[in-house]
Enzyme design. Structure first.
Site, PDB file in Angstrom:
ATOM      1  N   THR A 197       2.596  -0.199  -6.036  1.00 20.27           N
ATOM      2  CA  THR A 197       2.187   0.380  -4.762  1.00 20.27           C
ATOM      3  C   THR A 197       0.925   1.199  -4.948  1.00 20.27           C
ATOM      4  O   THR A 197       0.776   1.893  -5.961  1.00 20.27           O
ATOM      5  CB  THR A 197       3.297   1.271  -4.170  1.00 20.27           C
ATOM      6  OG1 THR A 197       2.694   2.189  -3.243  1.00 20.27           O
ATOM      7  CG2 THR A 197       4.018   2.074  -5.231  1.00 20.27           C
ATOM      8  N   GLY A 218       0.791  -1.223   0.000  1.00 20.47           N
ATOM      9  CA  GLY A 218       0.000   0.000   0.000  1.00 20.47           C
ATOM     10  C   GLY A 218       0.825   1.277   0.000  1.00 20.47           C
ATOM     11  O   GLY A 218       0.298   2.357  -0.250  1.00 20.47           O
ATOM     12  N   ASP A 219       2.121   1.170   0.330  1.00 23.68           N
ATOM     13  CA  ASP A 219       2.927   2.399   0.410  1.00 23.68           C
ATOM     14  C   ASP A 219       4.282   2.158  -0.261  1.00 23.68           C
ATOM     15  O   ASP A 219       4.426   1.190  -1.016  1.00 23.68           O
ATOM     16  CB  ASP A 219       3.035   2.843   1.881  1.00 23.68           C
ATOM     17  CG  ASP A 219       3.130   4.361   2.016  1.00 23.68           C
ATOM     18  OD1 ASP A 219       3.749   4.996   1.147  1.00 23.68           O
ATOM     19  OD2 ASP A 219       2.596   4.917   2.998  1.00 23.68           O
ATOM     20  N   ASP A 220       5.277   3.008   0.014  1.00 28.43           N
ATOM     21  CA  ASP A 220       6.549   2.933  -0.706  1.00 28.43           C
ATOM     22  C   ASP A 220       7.116   1.502  -0.720  1.00 28.43           C
ATOM     23  O   ASP A 220       7.183   0.851   0.324  1.00 28.43           O
ATOM     24  CB  ASP A 220       7.586   3.855  -0.053  1.00 28.43           C
ATOM     25  CG  ASP A 220       7.171   5.317  -0.110  1.00 28.43           C
ATOM     26  OD1 ASP A 220       6.416   5.698  -1.031  1.00 28.43           O
ATOM     27  OD2 ASP A 220       7.597   6.088   0.776  1.00 28.43           O
TER      28      ASP A 220
END
Ligand SMILES: *[C@@H]1O[C@H](CO)[C@@H](O)[C@H](O)[C@H]1NC(C)=O
Ligand SMILES: *[C@@H]1O[C@H](CO)[C@@H](O)[C@H](O)[C@H]1NC(C)=O
Ligand SMILES: *[C@@H]1O[C@H](CO)[C@@H](O)[C@H](O)[C@H]1NC(C)=O
Ligand SMILES: *[C@@H]1O[C@H](CO)[C@@H](O)[C@H](O)[C@H]1NC(C)=O
Ligand SMILES: *[C@@H]1O[C@H](CO)[C@@H](O)[C@H](O)[C@H]1NC(C)=O
Ligand SMILES: *[C@@H]1O[C@H](CO)[C@@H](O)[C@H](O)[C@H]1NC(C)=O
Ligand SMILES: *[C@@H]1O[C@H](CO)[C@@H](O)[C@H](O)[C@H]1NC(C)=O
Ligand SMILES: *[C@@H]1O[C@H](CO)[C@@H](O)[C@H](O)[C@H]1NC(C)=O
Ligand SMILES: *[C@@H]1O[C@H](CO)[C@@H](O)[C@H](O)[C@H]1NC(C)=O
Ligand SMILES: *[C@@H]1O[C@H](CO)[C@@H](O)[C@H](O)[C@H]1NC(C)=O
Length: 466
Positions: free
Chosen positions: A284, A251-253
């Site tokens: 992502t 979901g993120d970096d």
């Protein structure tokens, strides 16, 4: 045989410290090849300590007891803890030096969904508080402090944080402390994390902090694209790190290189440097494929990333910082990147915001210099670049070379408070970067002085255990 290997390594280290240059010119690069693992002289299986792999029995005590028992072998070549096929529910446990945690192909270590199985610790000194809430933070599922020679590996076995409860606690604002990572190694040297799959981390999945000589190789990291803050690998105030052959979808970096937060990171002053990244692919939800920051107050330098593939992502390459961070981001080389269905291919955010408290120094401006991005191809990109420096703190020597992006927005580049050069960029870069790199500005750009050859990491840490 072993002796001659050591001699070569010592010579290599001497050579490196004499020339004091981490990079040199050569062919394509790799982190040091790992020799087949030396077998630890002692090995135990988690079932010998009463663990039950039924997915229901809590095995925290079994992990703790097994590792306590293995402590006596640390000075005898170390030991191995084997986790066989099964579903092994556990709360947080602590590793020791000279330990191999080895998972069977069909082993799954499952994180408990009861937050009281994840004790809380003081905040990191370079953050001054938990990253998402003031005060303490939950300890990671697998944790190590002040260790040397630790391996976490397997035949693609699985470490599953079962993070969905944590994401829900985050979303409905019922967390009491900052969420835990799946794996955190702190103040440690000689760390290998390889041949494993990491699922559904409550927060960032792999977090080496204040570490040296870290290898993350051939791991898969997965979490839903809408899961909050599920970064893949975040080297934080670490040096001599190599990340290679990883697939990350979170979901993120996917990878974020950090070094502490505002006044706490400035005073702790431990940079991240000599970070090598090769062959990483993934997607992502809201983050970037490769990020630097936003916590970078101890400084980030000598990052070398090559052969990256990012798709279906918000951002491709991103630098995040803000007034108050201080520190620096310099000597960054990113090459051979393929992006498909990416919203913003290259993004520099000088006003990222987010501060630990009100006591940060508004005049602590980050120094950003010598960022080279080259050999990038992008398809179905919305914006080529949003490159935003800081007024009164221009980001210098941003160099873009050989970048071809198929962009579907009319104003592909938007630049402010940056200076630099470009060559062979399509669509045409913004005015601030329009001077050509070649020939007169090659030496202003990081590692473009000889553009016919690509540089590689000379200083490859000795990861060999034992
Ligand atoms: C990863 O697995 C491969 C194949 O089994 C093995 O050759 C390699 O040594 C392993 N790497 C590490 C660092 O454990
Ligand atoms: C770290 O480990 C070293 C030796 O391995 C020991 O002397 C030192 O006390 C340890 N420090 C902490 C904070 O545990
Ligand atoms: C990666 O891991 C898989 C499964 O663990 C293994 O078969 C493969 O050989 C590994 N590759 C490398 C380069 O270590
Ligand atoms: C390891 O397992 C994951 C999850 O099942 C899979 O996506 C990945 O391809 C496997 N990796 C290797 C090297 O076999
Ligand atoms: C918040 O989420 C947790 C985990 O799903 C749930 O147990 C709890 O009932 C929720 N609390 C509120 C106030 O919605
Ligand atoms: C937060 O603390 C309250 C009170 O101690 C407790 O009931 C609740 O379970 C805690 N929430 C989490 C997510 O740990
Ligand atoms: C670029 O990276 C890809 C993997 O993303 C790799 O297959 C290819 O060989 C690399 N190209 C060069 C010139 O190294
Ligand atoms: C282009 O990328 C966007 C996401 O940025 C995606 O929604 C869209 O489906 C893609 N278009 C094509 C033709 O693949
Ligand atoms: C430009 O980049 C592409 C894709 O990475 C690569 O194949 C090509 O060789 C590069 N061209 C030059 C002149 O370096
Ligand atoms: C460029 O970005 C700034 C915000 O960073 C925005 O205010 C401005 O409208 C943008 N300009 C264009 C031409 O898109």
């Amino acid at each position: 045989m072993r002796r001659s290997v050591i001699v070569v390594e010592v010579l290599l280290l001497l050579f490196i410290s004499i020339i004091e240059a981490p990079w040199t010119v050569g062919g394509s690069s790799h982190c040091k090849q790992i020799s087949p693992l030396e077998v630890r002289p002692h090995s135990v299986t988690i079932t010998e300590f009463g663990a039950v792999g039924d997915g229901v029995t809590l095995n925290t005590k079994a992990f703790q007891n097994a590792i306590f028992y293995l402590q006596s072998f640390a000075d005898k070549g170390g030991a191995q803890l084997f986790v066989p096929a099964g579903r092994w529910l556990t709360g947080s446990f602590e590793l020791i030096s000279h330990l191999t945690l080895l998972l069977d192909k069909k082993a799954v270590i499952l994180g408990s969904q009861d937050s009281s199985d994840w004790p809380v610790d003081d905040p990191l000194p370079s953050y001054g508080r938990g990253r998402e809430l003031p005060g303490m933070r939950h300890r990671s599922l697998i944790h190590g402090n002040n260790l040397t020679d630790v391996l976490i590996t397997g035949d693609n076995g699985t470490i599953d944080g079962q993070g969905s409860v944590w994401w829900n606690w985050f979303r409905n604002e019922t967390l009491n402390f900052t969420r835990p990572h799946l794996v955190e190694l702190r103040d440690s040297t000689g760390v290998v994390i390889s041949n494993l799959t990491f699922l559904n981390s409550p927060f960032w999945a792999i977090h080496p902090v204040y570490c040296s000589q870290v290898l993350v190789q051939n791991v898969t990291i997965l979490a839903p694209l809408d899961s909050p803050n599920t970064d893949g690998i975040d080297p934080d105030s670490c040096d001599n790190v190599c990340i290679e052959d990883c697939y990350i979808s979170t979901g993120d970096d996917l990878i974020a290189i950090k070094s502490g937060w505002d006044e706490y990171g400035i005073s702790y002053a431990r940079p991240s440097s000599r970070i090598a990244i090769f062959r990483v692919a993934g997607e992502t939800g809201s983050g970037a494929g490769l990020a630097i920051g936003s916590e970078m107050s101890g400084g980030v330098s000598n990052v070398h990333a090559e052969d990256l593939q990012f798709f279906n992502s918000k951002n491709g390459i991103r630098i995040k910082t803000a007034p108050g961070r201080g520190g620096y981001i310099k000597d960054i080389y990113i090459s051979n990147v393929t992006m498909t269905n990416v919203n913003i291919a290259i993004r520099i955010s000088g006003q990222y915001g987010e501060h630990p408290d009100e006591d940060y120094d508004h005049n602590a401006l980050p120094f950003v210099d010598k960022i080279t991005i080259k050999d990038v191809v992008g398809d179905n990109i919305s914006r080529a670049g949003m490159l935003e420096g800081i007024e009164g703190d221009t980001f210098l020597n941003i160099c873009l070379s050989n970048i071809t992006l198929r962009v579907n927005k009319r104003r592909p580049w938007n630049c402010s408070y940056i200076e630099g050069y470009s060559s062979l960029v399509s669509p045409n870069t913004c005015e601030l970067l329009s001077d050509s790199i070649y020939p007169q500005h090659t030496s202003d750009c990081y590692l473009l002085s000889n553009h016919l050859q690509s540089p590689f990491v000379q200083n490859r840490p000795d990861y060999r255990p034992g």
